[in-house]
Structure formats: structure tokens, C-alpha cells
Write an enzyme that holds these catalytic residues in place. Structure first.
Site, PDB file in Angstrom:
ATOM      1  CB  SER A 143      -0.907   0.025   1.230  1.00  0.00           C
ATOM      2  OG  SER A 143      -1.601   1.259   1.326  1.00  0.00           O
ATOM      3  CE1 TYR A 156      -4.473  -1.983   4.656  1.00  0.00           C
ATOM      4  CE2 TYR A 156      -3.785   0.183   3.871  1.00  0.00           C
ATOM      5  CZ  TYR A 156      -4.103  -1.142   3.618  1.00  0.00           C
ATOM      6  OH  TYR A 156      -4.034  -1.628   2.327  1.00  0.00           O
TER       7      TYR A 156
END
Length: 260
Positions: A143, A156
Site C-alpha cells: 500500500s 493499517y
């Protein structure tokens, strides 16, 4: 286009977000032998659909808990029994958590770290001994948040940064065995996870889903989110022979988010 994965064994771990299924479909077009695995998704139905749509491939679904070592070992054993040595491991596990550091509970930390960091570790630990040598490859969906400060995505971001560090270390450890390990890091893209994030933002701000998406996309230099197929093509490339001298890298596919 040449079908570089014709007859090769590709294990795709993580289907629930929707992106993993698109990635698996890209390899099915090459006639790969596919193992689809997820702890919750109906991987058997996905495998039947993919094989029905692409008769030159073979596909099976295996339910597995990636946070449990014996479960990962059973996944590998099933793969070996069905298809033999593994040529490519794709890790597309994604568990999203939105919230500041202060608002994040310790249980949230344990849950997200287990799926986004421990899971890839256990998959690599159990699959690496069965990877083709030389020529095996591992591709991990990362990510862009792992590479920048991103408000309200503390957990996250941290989990994906841990995953990225694992990739780089494993790339060094396996380089002399002829196994490459790389990350593909999307920005915003179509996926079940992205849809959930947008819906949560819309509910929190009182705006419509379309308004939230438009505001989000305005921060992207290319002014749009990615299509999952664009991420799948990047993954296909990074584990293919065309990327034979690339290892330990992060291929950013984010429309320019990191160069604003």
C-alpha cells in the site's frame, strides 16, 4: 501476447477484497494452474468460475487461515499434492482499519497485524521451501500508505510497512537461490475494501458516496482511482521473467500519489 505462465503453479492468497480474484483471473488467461485461498471467501466457487471462463487453466479453492501455521502448512501440502512445486506466490491479504493512534484499541492492533503482517510471514515461511529454484517468485500487494504519513490509518499503515520490510529482507535472503520477492503498492483502487472505506467516510461526514469519491480522487495527480486490472497487470509483470533482474523492489501503481 505470450502466455508466460502456461502450466505454471500460482498460489493466490487473499481473495476477499476482490483484488485477488482479478489477479487470479489474469494468470488464468495464461493457462496457469491456480490455487485460490482465503479464510472467508468462497474460494471453491471462485475457482469453478475462473476455470469455467478460462478452460486452459486449472483452478482449485482451498480455505486457509493465514494467521495459523498448521493451516498454512495444510494449504501448501494440498497444493503440492494437486500440482507439485509452486512457481509463484501472490499475497493479496488486506484488512483495513481506520482510526488515529489514540482511538485504536490494542485488540484492533493485534487483529490487523495478524492478518496483514503475520499472515504474509507465515505464508512465506511455509511456501518458500516449496518454491521452484531457480525462477520462483513472490509478489505481495502492499500500500502507498506504508510509505508516507497517512492520518487516521495508523494501524493499517504500520501493518503494511511491516509487510514491506519483510519483502525486502526476504528478497536478500533468497536472491542467491534464484527467487525474487517484490511488492506492488496500489494507491486508491476499486475493491471491496476501498468501497467500505468510502462508505465509512461518507457516513462520518454526511456527504454522498459520490462526493467523497470525487474529493478523494481530486488528490490524485491522474484524477482517478485505479482499476483492479491495472494492479493485476503490474503483479503479472513483477513476477514474470520480464522482471528477471528486479527483486526487493516496490512497484508503485498509484496515479502519482507519492510525487505530489
Amino acid at each position: 501476447m505470450p502466455k508466460v505462465f502456461q502450466g505454471r503453479v500460482v498460489l493466490v492468497a487473499g481473495l476477499a477484497s476482490g483484488l485477488g480474484e482479478v489477479i487470479a483471473t489474469r494468470f488464468a488467461e495464461d493457462g496457469a494452474k491456480l490455487i485460490l485461498s482465503d479464510p472467508t471467501a468462497d474460494v471453491a466457487a471462485m475457482a469453478r468460475k475462473i476455470q469455467g471462463d478460462h478452460p486452459t487453466c486449472q483452478a482449485i479453492g482451498v480455505v486457509a487461515d493465514f494467521t495459523d501455521c498448521p493451516s498454512c502448512e495444510r494449504l501448501v501440502a494440498t497444493t503440492m499434492e494437486k500440482f507439485g512445486p509452486i512457481d509463484v506466490l501472490i499475497i493479496a491479504t488486506v484488512t483495513l482499519h481506520m482510526g488515529s493512534v489514540v482511538s485504536t484499541e490494542p485488540d484492533d492492533w493485534d487483529r490487523v497485524m495478524a492478518f496483514n503482517a503475520k499472515g504474509p510471514f507465515l505464508l512465506c515461511k511455509t511456501v518458500v521451501p516449496k518454491l521452484t529454484r531457480p525462477g520462483g517468485a513472490i509478489g505481495v500487494i502492499g500500500s502507498f500508505t506504508a510509505q508516507m504519513g497517512f492520518a487516521n490509518a495508523a494501524l493499517y499503515s504500520a501493518s503494511k510497512a511491516a509487510e514491506m520490510s519483510l519483502v525486502r529482507t526476504l528478497a536478500v535472503e533468497l536472491a542467491q537461490e534464484g527467487i525474487r520477492v517484490n511488492t506492488v503498492a496500489p494507491g486508491y483502487l476499486w475493491s471491496n475494501v476501498d468501497q467500505q472505506s468510502l462508505e465509512a467516510a461518507a457516513q462520518k461526514t454526511g456527504r454522498t458516496l459520490e462526493e467523497v469519491r470525487a474529493a478523494r480522487d481530486s488528490t490524485i495527480p491522474m484524477r482517478r482511482q485505479a482499476d483492479a486490472r491495472e494492479i493485476a497487470e503490474a503483479m503479472h509483470f513483477i513476477v514474470s521473467p520480464a522482471a528477471s533482474y528486479i527483486t526487493g523492489a516496490c512497484l508503485d501503481v498509484n496515479g502519482g500519489l507519492l510525487v505530489r
